[in-house]
Motif scaffolding. Structure first.
Motif, PDB file in Angstrom:
ATOM      1  N   PHE B 693       0.835  -1.202   0.000  1.00 36.00           N
ATOM      2  CA  PHE B 693       0.000   0.000   0.000  1.00 36.00           C
ATOM      3  C   PHE B 693       0.874   1.259   0.000  1.00 36.00           C
ATOM      4  O   PHE B 693       0.518   2.252  -0.606  1.00 36.00           O
ATOM      5  CB  PHE B 693      -0.892   0.018   1.243  1.00 36.00           C
ATOM      6  CG  PHE B 693      -2.044  -0.946   1.158  1.00 36.00           C
ATOM      7  CD1 PHE B 693      -3.011  -0.799   0.172  1.00 36.00           C
ATOM      8  CD2 PHE B 693      -2.168  -1.998   2.044  1.00 36.00           C
ATOM      9  CE1 PHE B 693      -4.079  -1.685   0.084  1.00 36.00           C
ATOM     10  CE2 PHE B 693      -3.225  -2.889   1.956  1.00 36.00           C
ATOM     11  CZ  PHE B 693      -4.182  -2.734   0.974  1.00 36.00           C
ATOM     12  N   SER B 694       1.991   1.186   0.718  1.00 42.20           N
ATOM     13  CA  SER B 694       2.828   2.386   0.826  1.00 42.20           C
ATOM     14  C   SER B 694       3.625   2.582  -0.445  1.00 42.20           C
ATOM     15  O   SER B 694       4.159   1.616  -0.997  1.00 42.20           O
ATOM     16  CB  SER B 694       3.791   2.252   2.005  1.00 42.20           C
ATOM     17  OG  SER B 694       3.065   2.052   3.181  1.00 42.20           O
ATOM     18  N   PRO B 695       3.720   3.806  -0.894  1.00 42.33           N
ATOM     19  CA  PRO B 695       4.521   4.044  -2.096  1.00 42.33           C
ATOM     20  C   PRO B 695       6.008   3.931  -1.784  1.00 42.33           C
ATOM     21  O   PRO B 695       6.413   3.867  -0.615  1.00 42.33           O
ATOM     22  CB  PRO B 695       4.150   5.485  -2.476  1.00 42.33           C
ATOM     23  CG  PRO B 695       3.736   6.109  -1.199  1.00 42.33           C
ATOM     24  CD  PRO B 695       3.115   5.031  -0.378  1.00 42.33           C
ATOM     25  N   SER B 696       6.769   3.899  -2.819  1.00 44.29           N
ATOM     26  CA  SER B 696       8.212   3.835  -2.649  1.00 44.29           C
ATOM     27  C   SER B 696       8.693   5.083  -1.929  1.00 44.29           C
ATOM     28  O   SER B 696       8.235   6.189  -2.189  1.00 44.29           O
ATOM     29  CB  SER B 696       8.861   3.755  -4.032  1.00 44.29           C
ATOM     30  OG  SER B 696      10.233   3.617  -3.895  1.00 44.29           O
ATOM     31  N   SER B 697       9.593   4.883  -0.979  1.00 49.17           N
ATOM     32  CA  SER B 697      10.092   6.028  -0.200  1.00 49.17           C
ATOM     33  C   SER B 697      11.520   5.730   0.210  1.00 49.17           C
ATOM     34  O   SER B 697      12.064   4.676  -0.119  1.00 49.17           O
ATOM     35  CB  SER B 697       9.224   6.220   1.046  1.00 49.17           C
ATOM     36  OG  SER B 697       9.385   5.104   1.891  1.00 49.17           O
ATOM     37  N   ALA B 698      12.081   6.674   0.935  1.00 44.67           N
ATOM     38  CA  ALA B 698      13.457   6.457   1.397  1.00 44.67           C
ATOM     39  C   ALA B 698      13.520   5.211   2.274  1.00 44.67           C
ATOM     40  O   ALA B 698      14.502   4.472   2.252  1.00 44.67           O
ATOM     41  CB  ALA B 698      13.927   7.673   2.187  1.00 44.67           C
ATOM     42  N   GLU B 699      12.460   4.971   3.022  1.00 41.97           N
ATOM     43  CA  GLU B 699      12.443   3.803   3.901  1.00 41.97           C
ATOM     44  C   GLU B 699      12.426   2.512   3.082  1.00 41.97           C
ATOM     45  O   GLU B 699      13.099   1.546   3.415  1.00 41.97           O
ATOM     46  CB  GLU B 699      11.222   3.832   4.823  1.00 41.97           C
ATOM     47  CG  GLU B 699      11.315   4.815   5.965  1.00 41.97           C
ATOM     48  CD  GLU B 699      11.174   6.255   5.513  1.00 41.97           C
ATOM     49  OE1 GLU B 699      10.426   6.496   4.524  1.00 41.97           O
ATOM     50  OE2 GLU B 699      11.814   7.131   6.093  1.00 41.97           O
ATOM     51  N   THR B 700      11.646   2.526   2.014  1.00 44.74           N
ATOM     52  CA  THR B 700      11.577   1.300   1.222  1.00 44.74           C
ATOM     53  C   THR B 700      12.869   1.063   0.467  1.00 44.74           C
ATOM     54  O   THR B 700      13.118  -0.034  -0.014  1.00 44.74           O
ATOM     55  CB  THR B 700      10.419   1.364   0.209  1.00 44.74           C
ATOM     56  OG1 THR B 700      10.635   2.479  -0.667  1.00 44.74           O
ATOM     57  CG2 THR B 700       9.085   1.516   0.891  1.00 44.74           C
ATOM     58  N   LYS B 701      13.672   2.094   0.356  1.00 48.92           N
ATOM     59  CA  LYS B 701      14.944   1.919  -0.344  1.00 48.92           C
ATOM     60  C   LYS B 701      16.066   1.523   0.606  1.00 48.92           C
ATOM     61  O   LYS B 701      17.219   1.409   0.195  1.00 48.92           O
ATOM     62  CB  LYS B 701      15.305   3.217  -1.072  1.00 48.92           C
ATOM     63  CG  LYS B 701      14.439   3.460  -2.299  1.00 48.92           C
ATOM     64  CD  LYS B 701      14.879   4.681  -3.062  1.00 48.92           C
ATOM     65  CE  LYS B 701      13.983   4.919  -4.256  1.00 48.92           C
ATOM     66  NZ  LYS B 701      14.101   3.912  -5.302  1.00 48.92           N
ATOM     67  N   LEU B 702      15.745   1.353   1.858  1.00 49.59           N
ATOM     68  CA  LEU B 702      16.758   0.900   2.799  1.00 49.59           C
ATOM     69  C   LEU B 702      17.278  -0.463   2.348  1.00 49.59           C
ATOM     70  O   LEU B 702      16.528  -1.288   1.856  1.00 49.59           O
ATOM     71  CB  LEU B 702      16.176   0.786   4.204  1.00 49.59           C
ATOM     72  CG  LEU B 702      15.957   2.099   4.949  1.00 49.59           C
ATOM     73  CD1 LEU B 702      15.342   1.823   6.301  1.00 49.59           C
ATOM     74  CD2 LEU B 702      17.249   2.867   5.114  1.00 49.59           C
ATOM     75  N   GLY B 703      18.534  -0.659   2.555  1.00 50.96           N
ATOM     76  CA  GLY B 703      19.123  -1.931   2.170  1.00 50.96           C
ATOM     77  C   GLY B 703      19.697  -1.925   0.770  1.00 50.96           C
ATOM     78  O   GLY B 703      20.367  -2.862   0.369  1.00 50.96           O
ATOM     79  N   ARG B 704      19.447  -0.855   0.034  1.00 46.36           N
ATOM     80  CA  ARG B 704      19.976  -0.803  -1.327  1.00 46.36           C
ATOM     81  C   ARG B 704      21.333  -0.112  -1.328  1.00 46.36           C
ATOM     82  O   ARG B 704      21.537   0.886  -0.661  1.00 46.36           O
ATOM     83  CB  ARG B 704      18.997  -0.075  -2.239  1.00 46.36           C
ATOM     84  CG  ARG B 704      17.675  -0.824  -2.350  1.00 46.36           C
ATOM     85  CD  ARG B 704      16.722  -0.137  -3.276  1.00 46.36           C
ATOM     86  NE  ARG B 704      17.127  -0.278  -4.659  1.00 46.36           N
ATOM     87  CZ  ARG B 704      16.349   0.041  -5.682  1.00 46.36           C
ATOM     88  NH1 ARG B 704      15.135   0.487  -5.462  1.00 46.36           N
ATOM     89  NH2 ARG B 704      16.778  -0.103  -6.917  1.00 46.36           N
ATOM     90  N   PHE B 705      22.235  -0.653  -2.090  1.00 44.25           N
ATOM     91  CA  PHE B 705      23.609  -0.159  -2.084  1.00 44.25           C
ATOM     92  C   PHE B 705      23.802   1.002  -3.053  1.00 44.25           C
ATOM     93  O   PHE B 705      24.766   1.739  -2.955  1.00 44.25           O
ATOM     94  CB  PHE B 705      24.577  -1.292  -2.452  1.00 44.25           C
ATOM     95  CG  PHE B 705      24.709  -2.317  -1.363  1.00 44.25           C
ATOM     96  CD1 PHE B 705      25.752  -2.250  -0.455  1.00 44.25           C
ATOM     97  CD2 PHE B 705      23.791  -3.338  -1.228  1.00 44.25           C
ATOM     98  CE1 PHE B 705      25.869  -3.173   0.560  1.00 44.25           C
ATOM     99  CE2 PHE B 705      23.901  -4.274  -0.218  1.00 44.25           C
ATOM    100  CZ  PHE B 705      24.951  -4.197   0.688  1.00 44.25           C
ATOM    101  N   THR B 706      22.911   1.109  -3.996  1.00 45.97           N
ATOM    102  CA  THR B 706      23.060   2.158  -5.006  1.00 45.97           C
ATOM    103  C   THR B 706      21.998   3.214  -4.796  1.00 45.97           C
ATOM    104  O   THR B 706      20.844   2.905  -4.514  1.00 45.97           O
ATOM    105  CB  THR B 706      22.906   1.551  -6.407  1.00 45.97           C
ATOM    106  OG1 THR B 706      23.830   0.483  -6.531  1.00 45.97           O
ATOM    107  CG2 THR B 706      23.186   2.588  -7.477  1.00 45.97           C
ATOM    108  N   THR B 707      22.415   4.440  -4.917  1.00 46.86           N
ATOM    109  CA  THR B 707      21.466   5.528  -4.752  1.00 46.86           C
ATOM    110  C   THR B 707      21.522   6.416  -5.999  1.00 46.86           C
ATOM    111  O   THR B 707      22.581   6.548  -6.617  1.00 46.86           O
ATOM    112  CB  THR B 707      21.790   6.327  -3.479  1.00 46.86           C
ATOM    113  OG1 THR B 707      20.809   7.332  -3.315  1.00 46.86           O
ATOM    114  CG2 THR B 707      23.148   6.982  -3.554  1.00 46.86           C
ATOM    115  N   PHE B 708      20.392   6.951  -6.344  1.00 49.41           N
ATOM    116  CA  PHE B 708      20.352   7.822  -7.516  1.00 49.41           C
ATOM    117  C   PHE B 708      19.392   8.959  -7.233  1.00 49.41           C
ATOM    118  O   PHE B 708      18.282   8.751  -6.761  1.00 49.41           O
ATOM    119  CB  PHE B 708      19.881   7.043  -8.746  1.00 49.41           C
ATOM    120  CG  PHE B 708      19.832   7.886  -9.984  1.00 49.41           C
ATOM    121  CD1 PHE B 708      20.981   8.107 -10.723  1.00 49.41           C
ATOM    122  CD2 PHE B 708      18.656   8.490 -10.395  1.00 49.41           C
ATOM    123  CE1 PHE B 708      20.949   8.914 -11.847  1.00 49.41           C
ATOM    124  CE2 PHE B 708      18.614   9.283 -11.521  1.00 49.41           C
ATOM    125  CZ  PHE B 708      19.764   9.501 -12.247  1.00 49.41           C
TER     126      PHE B 708
END
Lengths: 301, 794
Positions: B693-708
């Protein structure tokens, strides 16, 4: 006489040039070695840092190890464990390691001035030791390049030798000229001229250490002035007088060399009064520094 | 030894070194003395500090704040010389900088993630040339030694280097020292991207290709007034969190076409609402034959047991066992059921009755607070309100009056049915019936419209097949007096009521209704269902003394304020929560006199052509047949959301638990609300399923090594705009990838971004290309929460 003196001077200079040439090439190699090893040290620290380690522990311990090595030389010299020949070799090595420690210190301080009082004390101590060491090294180099010091003469024996020279000088000046007895002519005042020369220019010169400041900067101007006085008198005296003047000339040269040696040997001893005590102080601070560093290591080792 | 440091004087001539050594010793002593003096005169242990802290840490004054072994005393720092756990000091860091439990793992990632990543990259490393410097570094000082000892904060963040020092600075070489793939630079041998940026599928199922090519043109053709997006920025923007290319909210984008799918307006077949409570149809004949005492039960019901009821009944151990047993049965054909199964069905009916009774007599939050879903703890009142969509009590009361008019007496010990007693009600009053005539204002309230209403005409239609009910039709008892939608006095009691209160609420119309209900037997107030008895002043002391009757009376108060007795009862109930009142001794023989459907009284209703389902067009509760339905009110419907949210983690795919039944029901292809038509469902290994239900956010991107970050790149895009990097690739099985639960199995509408594209700018002497440009170290984030400041109080 002039020609002889010039020849002698040229010969001395020629010998000096050749030895200094050898010295220059040796120093160049030493300098290259120091630069290469220092560069290697910096690179080592760099890759140590890249390997997620605190470089201050690497260059710090290299610095501490080097300082211990330097200290060993001091202890060994003091306790008389080293032969004079070994001392000479160790001294060369001591200077060499000293230069490398400067590189290690620069790396350890991260090429920056310290930030705290304790670090300033350490920094000042190391800089004083280094500067006094460099001064001593300069003196050693200076003595060697001037080539006017007989290494066999110890500092303590110089005053004695100077006194002997003064006696010799007096003896030469007081020696009567036998020529008037052979030729029944009115005697020429050659001896009086030489005595005047002695009285006016040489007597005081032979009484003690003279021309300190000139010797400090390795200037030969005072010597040249005396030699000129002798040379000016030489054409007016007979052969015996010239013989006297020649011996006087040698004594003056030897006395000047002794004065030079005395000044430099004195300095050589004097700088150690800075170098060694400051080293002791630095040693105390370094031990405290290591204790503090390991107390607050925070797992960064 | 001592003589070495302090030469003794003698008469012999002293060498110069004698004086020098004495001076040296003196200097050493003076140095030590002055250092100690300065240390003891200085504030705390600041004298030992090797340098100022960074400006962010400048306010820290006590060394012990970070150096755990330092202590507060002048000399307590010496304790640090004793070997200890190097992590201890780092733990001090994370008192302010909150990090997950994996803080001291490389990247703050879990061991599983690191292992998987290393395995993947080891294959890449085989084809990547390793620079000489990396080889030398790895040979001389292998970083795995450091990692195996455990990474501390100070491994990378070294303090005391000045106020302006950048603590977060880390070099490419430092990154490389740990990594299995050792390369020179990004524009050199940096590995090619692997399907970047599609680490996982999008949370919202949105087929760009079909929308662009099919849906948008069709909508435009159908309705020119509808706004069709013409640029990517109509839906996408990254105004707040620069790491996320956000999608505009539903209300601004999808609502024009998809809202009706949620509310069910576009639904062609099946109910538009979600059956929440229902009386399941039972094989009454078999039950009767087997002497199963289930009391009264409508024989016309063909409803099934709703998954929500399964969850509600399963809130007790006994209920769970029941559901487990009856789940295997066809409740409408019990001819082959064993005795145990029959007993289970019988118990089920009583559980259902108790549930209904409890929902009427108590608060939903008390009854459903201990639902066995979610974290297992007691559900809050607000959550129960969401789970029941704040179902009005009157809706349940109305249903009960229609379905089980004698429920109160059955539960509280009134007249009981021992055998299955068919209740010939007509549960579908809406098509032909409306509010009773004595309550003309009832139409103003939705609850009132849901009340079981009937008219005399309904009786005439009893035999005619109903549109919504195939069973026997039933006229609900006419209601003579209502308060807040609750029937206080059914018809048949008017004589007593009038006798007791001649100025009662019922007027002439009521009398007329009662008259039109001729032939029906009158029931004593005490035998009526509890809510129906409310407000009646029964002459018989024995009946008036009944607790239930009194309670109903008190509940009929216009303020609906509980009496002291009710409060006591509620308290007792809350103590015995989960234990619904057991039916009193059920007689083995049916008491037909007390449960005869002939006792129900007809009422005159207002005809309406609007069926309840349509009436609830904009969402809410309605009753149809033998079920109470909930119709989604729109996007972000709390009822569906809360059920999916709570049951998902307990509903692994293929599971047959009641929670899984609810989840499967609400996420099925034809589910009302159509949530999972757009919100993807992820299978979480060992943790059930979740609806995104929650949209993609900084929290959902936790654990990712690449940032853009899109923003700096927006100015360098060419004429193709977003398509410069995101090329639309048609005919890819985008929707198919959502047919399974693994979010990492994904076929995007767009092509992956190639390294060459980035490298066209990020190259030597052009744009920075250090590791931290695109990668971050602490993949699970580091936050510095607000300080715990006590509120100043006197």
């Amino acid at each position: 006489m002039k020609l002889l003196a010039r020849r002698a001077a040229n010969g001395s200079m020629g010998a000096g040039t050749s030895s200094s040439m050898r010295g220059v090439s040796g120093q160049t190699i030493t300098a290259i070695l120091i630069v290469a090893i220092s560069g290697g040290l910096f690179w080592l620290v760099q890759i140590y840092t890249s390997a997620l380690r605190d470089p201050r522990y690497l260059d710090g311990w290299l610095l501490a190890g080097g300082m211990s090595l330097q200290l060993f030389f001091h202890v060994a010299t003091k306790t008389g464990r080293l032969s004079p020949k070994s001392i000479m070799r160790w001294r060369t090595f001591h200077i060499f390691v000293g230069y490398l420690l400067v590189a290690a210190f620069l790396s350890h301080s991260n090429f920056a001035l310290p930030n705290s009082a304790f670090d300033w004390a350490l920094w000042t101590g190391f800089v004083l030791v280094t500067l006094s060491g460099l001064f001593g090294t300069y003196l050693a180099w200076s003595l060697k390049t001037k080539g006017r010091v007989d290494d066999r003469i110890g500092y303590d024996r110089i005053p004695l030798r100077v006194a002997e020279l003064a006696q010799d000088m007096k003896a030469i000046v007081a020696m009567p000229d036998p020529s008037p007895d052979a030729i029944a002519l009115p005697p020429a005042p050659y001896d009086a001229w030489i005595i005047d020369l002695y009285t006016n220019h040489l007597q005081d010169f032979f009484e003690g250490l003279r021309n300190f400041s000139s010797h400090l900067v390795a200037s030969q101007r005072p010597l040249k002035r005396l030699i000129d006085e002798i040379n000016h008198l030489a054409p007016y005296v007979d052969a015996q007088g010239q013989e006297k003047l020649s011996r006087i000339w040698n004594l003056v040269a030897e006395k000047d060399a002794l004065d030079f040696a005395r000044v430099h040997f004195g300095l050589t001893r004097a700088w150690l009064f800075v170098h060694v005590p400051v080293t002791y102080g630095l040693l105390v601070l370094s031990v405290l520094h290591v204790l503090v560093v390991y107390s607050y290591a925070s797992g960064a080792m | 030894m001592w003589r070495f440091f302090w030469p003794q004087e003698s008469d012999s001539p002293k060498p110069p070194s004698f004086r020098r050594d004495r001076l040296a010793l003196l200097v050493a002593l003076v140095t030590a003395a002055s250092t100690l003096t300065a240390f003891f005169l200085s504030k705390s242990t600041q004298f030992l500090m090797p340098g100022p802290l960074t400006s962010a840490h400048a306010s820290i004054e006590n060394c012990s704040s970070c150096h755990s072994k330092s202590g507060d005393g002048k000399l307590s720092w010496i304790h640090g010389l004793v070997a200890g756990n190097p992590i201890d000091d780092s733990k001090a860091c994370i008192t302010c900088h909150k990090m997950p439990a994996t803080a001291f793992f490389p990247h703050g990632a879990s061991a599983e993630v690191l292992l998987a990543s290393t395995k993947r990259l080891t294959k890449v490393a085989a084809s990547t040339p390793e620079p000489l410097s990396a080889r030398a570094q790895n040979g001389a000082f292998p970083a795995h030694d450091v990692v195996s000892r455990g990474l501390t904060c100070a491994t990378c963040h070294q303090e005391h280097k000045g106020a302006n020092f950048k603590l977060g600075k880390i070099s490419n070489e430092q990154c490389r020292s740990c990594h299995v793939v050792k390369f020179d630079s990004f524009d050199g041998h940096h590995p090619q991207f692997e399907n970047y940026p599609f680490d996982r599928r999008t949370r919202i199922i949105y087929d760009h290709a079909s929308h662009f090519e099919k849906h948008f043109p069709e909508v435009a053709k159908k309705d020119a007034a509808k706004r069709i997006p013409d640029t990517c920025s109509t839906c996408h923007d990254s105004p707040k969190d620069r790491r996320v290319m956000a999608v505009a909210p539903f209300e601004k984008t999808c609502t024009g076409c998809h809202l009706d799918q949620i509310t069910g307006k576009e639904r062609a077949t099946g109910p538009k609402g979600i059956a929440f409570l229902a009386l399941p149809g039972l094989d009454l004949q078999t039950l009767k034959n087997k002497n199963a005492a289930i009391g009264e039960w409508p024989e016309a019901s063909e409803a099934g047991l709703t998954p929500f009821m399964k969850v509600m009944i399963s809130r007790t151990e006994k209920g769970r066992a029941l559901i487990k047993t009856v789940d295997k049965l066809n409740l409408q054909d019990l001819s082959n059921a064993s005795d145990d199964q029959i007993t289970a069905v019988k118990d089920l009916t009583w559980e259902i009755k108790r549930l209904l009774y409890a929902l009427i007599s108590g608060k939903a939050s008390d009854v459903l607070g201990d639902l066995n879903i979610g974290s297992g703890g007691k559900l809050s009142a607000s959550l129960v309100a969401d789970l029941t969509a704040s179902i009005p009590r009157d809706v349940v009361v109305g249903a009960q009056q229609q379905w089980l008019p004698n429920l109160a007496s059955e539960i509280t010990g009134g007249a009981m049915t021992a055998d299955p007693q068919p209740v010939a009600n007509d549960p579908e009053p809406s098509n032909s019936n409306a509010a009773t005539t004595e309550e003309p204002a009832a139409a103003d309230t939705p609850a009132a419209s849901d009340e079981p209403q009937s008219s005399a005409e309904t009786d005439e239609k009893k035999e005619a097949p109903s549109e919504n009910a195939s069973g026997t039709k039933y006229d609900p008892p006419a209601c003579l007096m209502r308060v807040l939608g609750q029937c206080l006095m059914p018809s048949g009691q008017e004589n007593k009521a009038e006798g007791a209160n001649p100025e009662g609420a019922a007027g002439k119309d009521d009398s007329a209704n009662a008259t039109s209900n001729g032939g029906n037997e009158k029931r004593a107030a005490g035998s009526l269902p509890e809510p129906m008895r409310a407000g009646l002043r029964d002459a018989r002391p024995a009946e008036t003394a009944q607790v239930a009757g009194e309670k109903a009376t008190s509940q009929s108060d216009e303020l609906l304020r509980p009496t002291e007795e009710e409060l006591r009862e509620m308290k007792a109930r809350s103590n015995d929560r989960g234990r619904a009142p057991e039916p009193r001794a059920i007689p083995s023989q049916p008491d037909t006199a007390s449960t005869s459907p002939a006792k129900t009284a007809p009422v005159i209703g207002i005809e309406s052509n609007i069926d309840p389902e349509s009436w609830a067009e904009y969402g809410g509760w309605y009753r149809q047949d033998y079920a109470i339905f909930y119709r989604p009110a729109g996007h972000k419907d709390k009822f569906i959301y809360s059920w999916l949210f709570l049951t998902g983690p307990q509903a692994p795919k293929g599971d047959r638990s009641p929670a899984a039944a609810v989840f499967d029901f609400l996420t099925s292809k034809d589910a009302q609300g159509s949530c999972t038509k757009c919100h993807s469902v992820d299978d979480i290994q060992g943790k059930g399923r979740i609806v995104n239900f929650s949209p993609s956010s900084a929290e959902t991107k936790l654990g990712r090594f690449t940032t853009f970050i899109h923003e700096p790149h927006l100015g360098v895009m060419q004429n193709r705009g977003c398509l410069t990097c995101h090329s639309l690739e048609k005919n890819r099985p985008y929707l198919k990838s959502y047919e399974q639960g693994n979010p990492h199995n994904f076929a995007s509408n767009f092509g992956a971004v190639n390294k060459d594209l980035c490298q066209s700018c990020h190259a030597t002497k052009k744009v920075r290309q250090d590791c931290l440009t695109c990668h971050k170290y602490h993949v699970n984030g580091v936050i510095t929460p607000i300080m715990q400041t006590k509120i100043p109080m006197q």
